[in-house]
Motif scaffolding. Structure first.
Motif: not given
Length: 105
Positions: A92-97, A82-90
């Motif tokens: 990716v953002e960690r990898h971008l950072a 659950t909570g994947q609506l935000r977790a999936k984006v987070e």
């Protein structure tokens, strides 16, 4: 389960689809399920039956004002998450950072 869907009226007398799409998005928002709308899709998260019921109702709202309806749907079915609506984006953002993506001077 995450579902990305787009529902749009086809045919009829107007080239504008915004009013019908807004009615569909209203159905999603009133469902109480986690959701997000962007320029192309609406994302909804929840259990299979509840998400599909929302997609069906949103489609029916558009169908009430159009002689034909187009529906595009993509689903990520991953039981136990659950909570994947935000977790999936987070994630990716960690990898971008990460260190490989830091600006150079």
């Amino acid at each position: 389960m995450l579902v990305a869907f787009s529902v749009s009226p086809l045919g009829g007398e107007s080239d504008s689809v915004a009013e019908a799409v807004a009615a569909a998005v209203r159905v999603v928002r009133e469902s109480g399920l986690p959701n997000e709308t962007n320029a192309m899709f609406t994302l909804v998260e929840g259990e299979w039956d509840e998400v599909m019921a929302v997609v069906k109702k949103a489609t029916e709202v558009v169908q009430a004002v159009a002689p034909r309806v187009g529906l595009v749907l993509k689903a990520d079915i991953r039981p136990g998450f659950t909570g994947q609506l935000r977790a999936k984006v987070e994630r990716v953002e960690r990898h971008l950072a990460g260190p490989g993506d830091q600006p150079t001077e």
